[in-house]
Design a protein around this motif. Structure first.
Motif, PDB file in Angstrom:
ATOM      1  N   PRO A   8       0.801  -1.227   0.000  1.00 40.54           N
ATOM      2  CA  PRO A   8       0.000   0.000   0.000  1.00 40.54           C
ATOM      3  C   PRO A   8       0.831   1.273   0.000  1.00 40.54           C
ATOM      4  CG  PRO A   8      -0.045  -1.022   2.161  1.00 40.54           C
ATOM      5  CD  PRO A   8       0.650  -1.988   1.245  1.00 40.54           C
TER       6      PRO A   8
ATOM      7  N   TYR B  20      -0.975   4.980  -6.119  1.00 42.52           N
ATOM      8  CA  TYR B  20      -0.823   3.932  -5.113  1.00 42.52           C
ATOM      9  C   TYR B  20      -1.956   2.921  -5.280  1.00 42.52           C
ATOM     10  CZ  TYR B  20       2.740   6.759  -2.915  1.00 42.52           C
ATOM     11  OH  TYR B  20       3.886   7.448  -2.664  1.00 42.52           O
TER      12      TYR B  20
ATOM     13  N   HIS C 261      -4.257   1.896  -3.448  1.00 44.65           N
ATOM     14  CA  HIS C 261      -5.607   2.198  -2.979  1.00 44.65           C
ATOM     15  C   HIS C 261      -6.371   3.091  -3.955  1.00 44.65           C
ATOM     16  CE1 HIS C 261      -3.376   5.724  -1.527  1.00 44.65           C
ATOM     17  NE2 HIS C 261      -4.523   6.356  -1.635  1.00 44.65           N
ATOM     18  N   GLN C 262      -5.650   3.639  -4.953  1.00 41.79           N
ATOM     19  CA  GLN C 262      -6.337   4.465  -5.951  1.00 41.79           C
ATOM     20  C   GLN C 262      -6.834   3.614  -7.120  1.00 41.79           C
ATOM     21  OE1 GLN C 262      -2.735   6.881  -5.507  1.00 41.79           O
ATOM     22  NE2 GLN C 262      -4.025   8.650  -6.002  1.00 41.79           N
TER      23      GLN C 262
END
Lengths: 533, 343, 309
Positions: free
Chosen positions: B108, B154, B156-157
């Motif tokens: 992450p 990243y 999480h995007q």
């Protein structure tokens, strides 16, 4: 194998210690006379007119000098004053000044005294010790904004003559002139530095045996011999280094590693150094006592008050509880003098301790009050170490001897003062330190109407005796009256004195000649020296 | 080693030491993967398929895990014997792996680009710029739109599907000879699953990579695999081509598996029948056939001895079952499992 | 990111204002006055002096004056140390405290980090057990006990290092060590736990599957993720350290802020109390701010949610 190793290691350690000890001795024991001490706090400021704390007093006592200075025996000796002429009514003092110089080479003048005293009395100076000047005529009026500066009874007749007019013919005025607030100040220097005056070594001038050469705030300061001092030949120390150390155990660590030659210790360390010659006990002119609030029903009764006083074993407190005092012998501490002679030797021990009598008096007292049982008592105390210990002991003791339940109410010291002033207590643990070397500094507190008479005890005869003594120029008679007065207060148990405090110090055997005082400043280093280090 | 084989696994035993004793997760697994072939390993969870796949890359945590015995032949080397340093050179370069959960299998705190570039810099001796170019190419290849900006983002995007694409990009960046995909679509929703599978199929053709697909989803198997290895309780109990396993399964466990899965390829509606019972405890695995306790057709011998591997129909179809023994009674697979009659 | 920082800054100002207000009113409700010689001061004189200090004015007026001065950065003059500016006093003490704090934190973080990592990587070995014992000790032994022990055994008995005072670098070792123990313990504990958790994460497997060597896996992938929770405890640790310095400074006779803080409270030195409290709060708020930013740098997820808001 292991044992051998340990032994070798131990030997090595011992050897290295001996070596370092020798080395230290050689380097410091040369020509230079150096004393290393500790102080328990940062001096708030060395402005003699306004300072109030013990550490500043101590420094000022060694870097400045007043008209008189207390000697090793705590008697006032001429200092900046060469001699004094005292009028017949003992209310006018005319001091002749000697040729003394400030550290910047300028002469110490009578005007410097006049300026300093009046400055201390100026309400704008916010001096919290200004009242020590109140014996001087017009001083109190000026200080409390009720009078004029020009009416203050201190006047420089010429550069070398200072005339002081007093309200009353007090016998202890010469001792007062040794006090910090009575020191001279240079107007030009004070004006020049304004608010920052005496906050750094270069922002003041000195006329005492030493000058302050370095001051690292909250860390350390250094005094050096003052070569402009009028009596510099008497001064042997070249240098005094003081580290500021708040924690007693830290001071002990420094003492044991030879980083300090003289330190302060407290009762906790007494046992460890009990038999050591290095432990020095300095009696203080301060005492601790129980103040009864006579406005409270139970303590309005004399017999009950007396019962409380009789029930206490003062020796237990000083030997087992606080370990830093001697049992009180009356209201006035053992160290104080009257007319140059020890007061207590004349007055004798006025304290009585008797368990059986205490029980009996308590019963009688309750009967007089028409009560069957002693109610539970609240003891107002505060949160300092020795106070807490003493309070605990008293709770225990009063329960055991008199069967009285005592509840301790511990508050911060300042709050305790507030509660006492408001009369909001039954029984309080209190202390008082002398402002000057005379029993009056204690005895006047219990006069009716005195703001410090917090228990509101009142006795007409007592009031009369004290009042008379305040203005009595017959010093012999005055001394007798004071003893009489103290006896009355003790007979009626206006308070229950507990103990006189002592300052405890550890001092290396090679340190000699430090003069220590029970009131005013703690130490005079003028005559101190190092020998055999 | 057979010239056509990319990978040969021979009698692999893997165990884990636990407080309760030794768990024998993989107990003598043998199978091959041919060049350009997709082999699916199927079985219930806990059957040892993931442990087998991770053992191939020597990724099982050691301790408590340990490859007890067996051989893993890859590129002329027995991977069980290769030094850790050399193994690092094989991982990511020659054999790559995709994990089940794209949500957790990407770091992450590192941009996606860097995660792709890392392997390239390590294995291909690429400089940063070169590696970035290649990473962009990979992102494009796995169908991530506007890779120039995505490369700096990243994990999480990214959406779940995109993350799995990114994972695939990482795995395939160095053009490995063998790709191990451990349940690559399980965590994704159905439409994304199809896209990912299609992508894998696509890339396999383009890059000529062999694939080992670990799954319990037979639908996926039917779509992409050439051959199937069925595992149960740490053992291979049946192998065969997709056709053989789907239409002519021989092992009662395989029947059970088929019966418990929805099948889109069969015409008639069928009722799903779960396999009753639980797999054996691998702390003390049974001496005989591990499925015996749950098998409707179990015989006495099944409890006592593990059946031999028997070739049935063709040389690609092998099964370990006592029912194949000449002395065993003839048992027909349940009708709902085999739509095979029509084929 | 800019917006995130701005928002944090506004929070900071509000927090500081709240602290200033609460401290102001709490302090003025303290019993007693800031006078030094209170037990002996004649009541009349007391009133006059309080008036000189402006303490006779109604509280709201004092409050407004105070806030006005605060905004201009003027903390006023100390009541106890009459001629000294509180700002100067703080700066005097700050260098020692800062040296102590920074040394303790950096040493503690480095050692704690290494210890935590090694313990996690060598899980179950004697190193791990040792680190665990150390952590428990570090958390449970107050720094002043350790300080006193170090001062006595290392300073007096062994005479390896000075037992107290503040004269040079060797004087800073023992107090820094005493303070850093808690930091070591806390960081080691967190890093160990987090490291173990991170090492079990799938992305670590991914990293390994890429063929990365162990050092690269640990440093590039595991450590950074394991650091995030360690950073979150930095703010409370800083607080603990600040309180720790109060006593440590006393034990080692260090001329720091702790001295000033304790001293000012004991003597009701209002301006000094306010000054030090505000300064401490400022430090704290700033350190939390820095931790937030650091957190954002290390963990991109935080940074982004912050910006989206």
């Amino acid at each position: 194998m292991g044992k051998k190793f340990t032994m070798t290691l131990a030997l090595l350690l011992v050897a290295s210690m001996v070596l370092t000890a020798c080395g230290g001795g050689q380097s410091a024991g040369g020509d230079k006379q150096v004393l290393n001490i500790t102080e328990t706090g940062e001096p708030p400021g060395l402005d003699s007119a306004v300072t109030t704390d013990q550490i500043s007093f101590d420094i000022l006592n060694n870097v400045t000098e007043g008209l008189y200075r207390v000697d090793k025996n705590n008697q006032p000796q001429p200092a900046i004053a060469k001699d004094v002429e005292i009028s017949k009514d003992k209310k006018t003092y005319t001091f002749k000044l000697r040729d003394a110089k400030w550290s910047d080479g300028k002469p110490v003048k009578a005007q410097d005294f006049e300026y300093a005293w009046k400055r201390a009395l100026d309400p704008k100076s916010k001096s919290q010790y200004a009242y020590i000047l109140y014996p001087i005529k017009g001083a109190e009026e000026y200080n409390t904004d009720k009078g004029d500066k020009k009416d203050v009874g201190v006047k420089a007749l010429d550069d070398k003559t200072l005339e002081v007019k007093l309200n009353d013919p007090i016998p202890y005025f010469l001792t007062l002139t040794t006090f910090a607030t009575y020191r001279p100040q240079r107007e030009d220097i004070v004006e020049k530095h304004g608010k920052e005056y005496a906050q750094d070594p270069d922002k003041m001038v000195y006329n005492g045996p030493f000058v302050m050469s370095e001051w690292k705030h909250k860390k350390s300061f250094q005094l050096k011999k003052n070569d402009k001092y009028w009596d510099k030949d008497a001064v042997k120390l070249d240098e005094i280094n003081a580290n500021i150390v708040k924690e007693t155990s830290t001071e002990v660590n420094l003492y044991n590693t030879k980083k300090a030659d003289v330190i302060n210790v407290n009762g906790e360390f007494v046992d460890k150094y009990k038999d050591s010659k290095e432990l020095v006990k300095v009696p203080e002119a301060s005492n601790f006592y129980f103040q009864f609030n006579t406005k409270e029903k139970v303590f309005s009764n004399e017999k009950i008050r007396k019962a409380f006083s009789l029930a206490i074993e003062r020796k237990t407190i000083t030997e087992k509880v606080t370990k830093d005092g001697v049992p009180a012998q009356g209201i006035v501490p053992i160290t104080l003098d009257v007319n140059g002679k020890n007061y207590r030797e004349q007055a004798g021990n006025m304290i009585e301790e008797d368990e059986e009598k205490a029980k009996k008096l308590l019963e009688e007292g309750l009967e007089e009050l028409d009560m069957d049982k002693m109610p539970s008592i609240e003891l107002l105390g505060y949160d300092r170490e020795n106070a807490k210990k003493t309070q605990e002991y008293m709770k225990e003791r009063l329960k055991n001897v008199l069967g009285v339940n005592v509840e301790i109410k511990i508050v911060p010291f300042k709050q305790k003062l507030d509660l006492e002033n408001a009369g909001d207590f039954q029984l309080s643990f209190a202390g008082w330190g002398a402002d000057y070397n005379d029993p009056m500094t204690f005895l006047e507190l219990w006069v009716t109407g005195n703001p410090y008479n917090r228990g509101d005890w009142s006795n007409k005869e007592y009031d009369k005796l004290i009042k008379k003594s305040q203005t009595n120029a017959d010093y012999e008679e005055r001394a007798k009256d004071l003893i009489k007065a103290e006896k009355i207060a003790m007979d009626e148990a206006a308070l229950a004195p507990l103990y006189d405090r002592q300052r405890l110090k550890l001092q290396k055997p090679y340190v000699k000649g430090i003069a220590r005082h029970p009131f005013g400043a703690d130490n005079t280093y003028k005559w101190a020296y190092i020998e055999g280090k | 080693m057979d010239q056509n084989n990319m990978l040969e696994v021979r009698d692999l035993h893997v165990s884990f030491q636990t407080y309760n004793g030794e768990v024998q997760a993989v107990r003598g697994v043998t199978f091959d993967v041919k060049k350009g072939e997709t082999v699916a390993i199927v079985g219930e969870s806990g059957c040892g398929k993931s442990v087998t796949s991770q053992s191939l890359m020597r990724l099982i945590p050691q301790p408590p895990g340990q490859i007890k015995s067996g051989e893993i032949w890859f590129d002329g080397k027995d991977l069980t014997q290769v030094a850790e340093k050399d193994m690092e050179k094989i991982r990511g370069k020659d054999i790559a792996m995709i994990f089940q959960d794209p949500m957790t299998s990407l770091n992450p705190t590192m941009t996606v680009g860097k995660q792709i570039m890392e392997g390239l810099i390590k294995h291909q001796n690429m400089g940063k710029d070169q590696a970035r170019e290649r990473a962009l190419e990979m992102l494009r290849l796995v169908g991530i739109p506007s890779p120039e900006s995505r490369i700096h983002q990243y994990p999480h995007q990214f959406s779940g599907g995109m993350r799995q694409r990114a994972m695939i990009a990482i795995a395939l960046a160095c053009a490995p000879k063998l790709l191990i995909a451990d349940e690559p679509t399980t965590a994704l929703d159905v439409t994304i699953q199809a896209q990912i599978l299609e992508l894998m199929n696509d890339l396999k053709e383009k890059l000529e990579t062999s694939i080992i697909l670990i799954t319990h989803d037979l639908g996926v198997v039917a779509d992409v695999a050439d051959r199937v290895v069925v595992m149960y309780a740490g053992k291979v109990i049946e192998t065969g081509t997709v056709e053989e396993i789907f239409y002519r399964p021989r092992h009662p466990y395989t029947w059970g598996l088929m019966g418990s899965m929805p099948r889109l390829d069969l015409e008639q509606e069928k009722e799903l029948t779960p396999i009753l019972g639980t797999p054996p405890d691998l702390l003390s695995p049974p001496k005989g056939c591990p499925f015996a306790a749950r098998c409707k057709h179990a015989m006495k011998v099944c409890q006592q001895e593990m059946p031999e591997t028997t070739e049935v129909d063709s040389e690609t179809h092998k099964v370990n079952c006592w029912l194949e023994h000449p002395m065993a009674p003839a048992v027909e697979p349940p009708a709902e499992v085999v739509g095979g009659g029509s084929k | 990111m800019g917006r995130f920082v701005l928002k944090r800054l506004i929070y900071m100002v509000i927090t500081l204002w709240l602290i200033a207000t609460i401290t102001f009113f709490l302090m003025h409700n303290l019993p007693g006055s800031p006078l030094q010689n209170e037990e002996k001061l004649p009541p009349e004189l007391k009133e006059i002096i309080l008036k000189e200090y402006g303490l006779d004015k109604p509280l709201p007026v004092q409050y407004v004056n105070y806030l006005g001065n605060l905004i201009t950065g003027d903390l006023g003059n100390s009541y106890k140390y009459d001629g000294r500016k509180v700002t100067d006093m703080i700066m005097d003490g700050f260098s020692a405290s800062a040296t102590l704090g920074v040394q303790a934190i950096s040493f503690g973080v480095v050692v704690g980090l290494i210890l935590g990592c090694v313990a996690a990587l060598r899980r179950g070995t004697w190193i791990d057990s040792g680190a665990t014992v150390l952590s428990v000790l570090g958390v449970s032994i107050p720094s002043f006990v350790l300080g006193a022990l170090l001062s006595y055994y290392v300073g007096v008995e062994l005479q390896w290092l000075p037992p107290a005072l503040w004269e040079g670098w060797e004087y800073t070792i023992l107090p820094s060590l005493a303070l850093s123990f808690l930091v070591i313990a806390q960081i080691a504990r967190y890093v160990r736990t987090e490291m173990l958790e991170v090492l079990g994460q799938d992305y670590i497997k991914t990293a390994k599957a890429k063929g990365l060597g162990r050092p690269a896996v640990i440093i590039r992938h595991a450590l950074r993720n394991a650091l995030i929770p360690a950073i979150t405890i930095m703010a409370p640790l800083t607080v603990a350290l600040l309180t720790g310095t109060l006593v440590i400074e006393q034990i080692f006779a260090i001329p720091g802020m702790g001295y000033m803080f304790v001293d000012s409270i004991q003597t009701n030195d209002f301006t000094a109390i306010m000054g030090v409290t505000m300064f401490y709060s400022f430090l704290l708020v700033v350190s939390i701010f820095i931790v937030d930013i650091l957190y954002g740098i290390i963990d991109p997820r935080i940074r982004l949610t912050g910006a989206k808001e």
